[in-house]
Structure formats: C-alpha cells, structure tokens
Design an enzyme around this catalytic site. Sequence first.
Site, PDB file in Angstrom:
ATOM      1  N   LYS A 198     -11.573   1.289  -2.460  1.00 11.15           N
ATOM      2  CA  LYS A 198     -10.452   1.821  -3.252  1.00 11.15           C
ATOM      3  C   LYS A 198     -10.854   1.856  -4.728  1.00 11.15           C
ATOM      4  O   LYS A 198     -11.618   2.727  -5.116  1.00 11.15           O
ATOM      5  CB  LYS A 198      -9.203   1.030  -2.922  1.00 11.15           C
ATOM      6  CG  LYS A 198      -8.774   1.431  -1.500  1.00 11.15           C
ATOM      7  CD  LYS A 198      -7.719   0.617  -0.852  1.00 11.15           C
ATOM      8  CE  LYS A 198      -7.483   1.204   0.545  1.00 11.15           C
ATOM      9  NZ  LYS A 198      -6.853   0.270   1.466  1.00 11.15           N
ATOM     10  N   SER A 241       0.801  -1.218   0.000  1.00 11.50           N
ATOM     11  CA  SER A 241       0.000   0.000   0.000  1.00 11.50           C
ATOM     12  C   SER A 241       0.836   1.271   0.000  1.00 11.50           C
ATOM     13  O   SER A 241       0.389   2.293  -0.505  1.00 11.50           O
ATOM     14  CB  SER A 241      -0.940  -0.006   1.210  1.00 11.50           C
ATOM     15  OG  SER A 241      -0.216  -0.177   2.405  1.00 11.50           O
ATOM     16  N   HIS A 255      -5.245  -3.024  -3.038  1.00 11.66           N
ATOM     17  CA  HIS A 255      -4.806  -2.093  -4.090  1.00 11.66           C
ATOM     18  C   HIS A 255      -4.664  -2.752  -5.450  1.00 11.66           C
ATOM     19  O   HIS A 255      -4.286  -2.086  -6.421  1.00 11.66           O
ATOM     20  CB  HIS A 255      -3.491  -1.432  -3.688  1.00 11.66           C
ATOM     21  CG  HIS A 255      -3.605  -0.637  -2.433  1.00 11.66           C
ATOM     22  ND1 HIS A 255      -4.058   0.656  -2.403  1.00 11.66           N
ATOM     23  CD2 HIS A 255      -3.375  -0.979  -1.144  1.00 11.66           C
ATOM     24  CE1 HIS A 255      -4.079   1.096  -1.162  1.00 11.66           C
ATOM     25  NE2 HIS A 255      -3.674   0.114  -0.371  1.00 11.66           N
TER      26      HIS A 255
HETATM   27  C1  LIG Z   1      -6.927   0.094   2.879  1.00  9.91           C
HETATM   28  C2  LIG Z   1      -6.362  -1.234   3.189  1.00  9.91           C
HETATM   29  C3  LIG Z   1      -7.027  -2.103   4.069  1.00  9.91           C
HETATM   30  C4  LIG Z   1      -8.237  -1.675   4.859  1.00  9.91           C
HETATM   31  O1  LIG Z   1      -9.356  -1.603   4.084  1.00  9.91           O
HETATM   32  P1  LIG Z   1     -10.569  -0.686   4.608  1.00  9.91           P
HETATM   33  O2  LIG Z   1     -11.735  -1.204   3.868  1.00  9.91           O
HETATM   34  O3  LIG Z   1     -10.196   0.696   4.242  1.00  9.91           O
HETATM   35  O4  LIG Z   1     -10.655  -0.901   6.081  1.00  9.91           O
HETATM   36  C5  LIG Z   1      -6.534  -3.367   4.232  1.00  9.91           C
HETATM   37  N1  LIG Z   1      -5.408  -3.757   3.597  1.00  9.91           N
HETATM   38  C6  LIG Z   1      -4.726  -2.949   2.782  1.00  9.91           C
HETATM   39  C7  LIG Z   1      -3.493  -3.443   2.102  1.00  9.91           C
HETATM   40  C8  LIG Z   1      -5.177  -1.656   2.564  1.00  9.91           C
HETATM   41  O5  LIG Z   1      -4.488  -0.830   1.788  1.00  9.91           O
END
Ligand SMILES: *Cc1c(COP(=O)(O)O)cnc(C)c1O
Length: 386
Positions: A237, A177, A205
């Site tokens: 995302k 991330s 991602h």
């Molecule tokens: C954003 C993210 C999460 C968390 O997801 P949310 O739905 O925002 O709680 C988990 N793992 C990774 C790698 C992320 O980038």
Amino acid sequence: MSFDLEAGLAARRAAGLYRERRIAQSPQSPLRKFPGGELLTFCSNDYLGLANHPAVGAALVRGAQQWGVGAGASHLLAGHTAAHHALEEELADAVGRPRALLFSTGYMANQGVLGALLDRRSAVYSDQLNHASLIDAARLCQARVSVYRHGDARHLAEQLAADGAPRRLVITDGVFSMDGDLAPLVELATLARQSKAWLMVDDAHGFGVLGPGGAGSVAQAGLDGDAVPVLMGTLGKALGCFGAFVAGSEALIETLIQHARSYIYTTALPPALAEATRAALRLARAESWRREKVQALVARFRAGAGQLGLPLLESTTPIQPLIAGSAQRALAWSAHLERRGLLVPAVRPPTVPEGTARLRIVLTAAHEEAQVDRLLDALAGLPDWA
Ligand SMILES: *Cc1c(COP(=O)(O)O)cnc(C)c1O
C-alpha cells in the site's frame, strides 16, 4: 447445492454484485490508460505515490542483477537472503520494535500470527469492520471469536469481562480499510492491558501514512510495544511494493518463525523485491512532504465536499468513502463519474455491510489540487445523492 455456476453468476449480476476486472495499460498513477481511454483514478492504495517511483524501480532492477529473480526456497530452507534480513531490520527500526518478520502478503501475515499464537482454547475479540484477512485468520485458528461493535471499546470491555480464556487476543485494523476511520487504539490498549489480553493492530492503511516518519497509527496514538505487542503492516500500500511484516518482541518473532504456517510453508519473496522495498521505505521515512501533501489534499477534498453537502463518512485519512446505500446506486454513481473521465469503483457487499455500498474515494500524494477539484466538480453533478 449443485454446480450450476451459470445460475449463481446470473443471480449475482442481477443483484448488482457482479465484479469485473478492468485492464490497466499503464503503470500505477493518478492518470491511467484503460482500453476505453485515459481515466483520472481515485482508487489505489499507493498513498505516497511510490509504486511507480524511479528510485524504487531502479532498486528492483539492481536487486535482480544482484540476486536474480526467485528466492528459490522458503525462508527456513535457503530462501532468506541478506536483502530480506536488512529489510526486516529496517522495518523494525521504522516502527520502533525490536524485530520484524517478512511475510509474502498481509493476508498470510494475519493468518500466520493467529495460527501461531492461538488454538481452540483461546479467544479472539474482533472489530465488526475488520479486514477479511483478519476474519478468515480468526476462523482458521479455531479460537472462539467475539465480534464487538465497530470502534466500541465499551462493548469490547463487556466481552472481555465475560470470558476467561487462557490466551485472549484483541484484533483490529488501525485504519479501517473501507471506512477510513481510526480504531480507538488508546482505549483498546488500556482495556487489553487491564484484561491481560494482547492487542494486535493491522496497520495496512496506516503504515507509511500516519505518525512520525510514517510509523503508523500505533505510533500516532503514542503506543509502544507493551501496549500493542503485535503490529502488522503491509508493503503493497503506502510503500507501493508487495508483501507484509509483523513487528514485535524477540520472543514473538521467534515464535512466528517456529509456528506460523503461512511463513514456514511458502517461498520467500524475491530478494530484488526486498531491495525495492528498502528503497521505498527510505523514501517514505525521509520525504514527509508526501504525507503532508496527501493530508492537504484530504483537507481540500473534505472542505469542497462539505460545501456540496456530500454524505462523506467521518475520516481524516486518504480513504474518503461516500455512502450510496444500494449496490445499484453505487454503480450508477461510479458510471456517472466514469462518463466524466474519473475512475472511482463502487465497493459493494460482501466487502462492506449490506445497505452501505459506496464509492471508496482514495487520495494520494501523487494527485494534484486541480485533480481533486475535478473530482469535486464531477461529484457535484451526481444523480440522486441528497
Ligand atoms: C490490504 C489489507 C490486507 C492484506 O494485505 P495484502 O498484503 O494485500 O495481502 C490486510 N489487512 C488490511 C486491513 C488490508 O487493507
């Protein structure tokens, strides 16, 4: 330790680590209004430009007209609607797995999976740069945790060889991330299979962005459900909505429904949101031009940054970090860009390791070439980057 909170906050500020929220006054989009004026932003995870798509918004409105607002209960009581169920089936189809299960957030999905599958006799093998939600999930499930060096399959192999726990789970981000690089999924899957361990990929991602139809980093690597028994993706995302899912076998999903505490003991997502997410998923799968556009912008950005000699990390994804080193330097760079009308926040420890504070530049399908060029122009004038 006393509750002298003011002293703690002052120390954080002095170290350049204080975090502040910025108040956006317009929806998610490259050009956004803030109290100080409009900024061209390179910091959202809305990779496909769907967060403010009219068809997704319309589906949310229609969903609210049909379903109202709250789900009213957890999935196991009476909160599970036909909207949630259809979304689960469509997500399973999108990633080529028999079933999928919705969670309220990715953070909760990771916690739910590890808690349901592991206990104190189990072992978890975790990439050093995994997302905080995986790290916290590993802590909470009480399994023994081995952290292997980032992307280092050989180090993982040593750790697997040294441990014979009855259940062993290798956990990794598909796309990291804060670095934007890809996990060596084929090697990890081979190792896991040889060691009778399971591999879980958090594709927050990668889902929507990579692979055929946006099926994600696991599909891009050509791996199926035997190679990656547990696949997690998020909906906040690339899909521009909210929530998360876990995909896998019938037995995995039924086990999560029985045992995942962050699934059982929480209210189901609003059904209208499930309808919006279905619309976003349809767009994400069908409109491959969005993936092609963001990849073309990434190529343009990297070519331009290469000519400037900017110290970019190796990344082929929309996440393009520029390492500053100290938190102060990252803040100075971010301030320099903001004076030129660009918003690229500094990402600092503890989100990234000490000494690797950075600008996490993110490109999306909603950006235009001219906006990328504007970013490159502003980066060319960064103070003190060489
Ligand atoms: C954003 C993210 C999460 C968390 O997801 P949310 O739905 O925002 O709680 C988990 N793992 C990774 C790698 C992320 O980038």
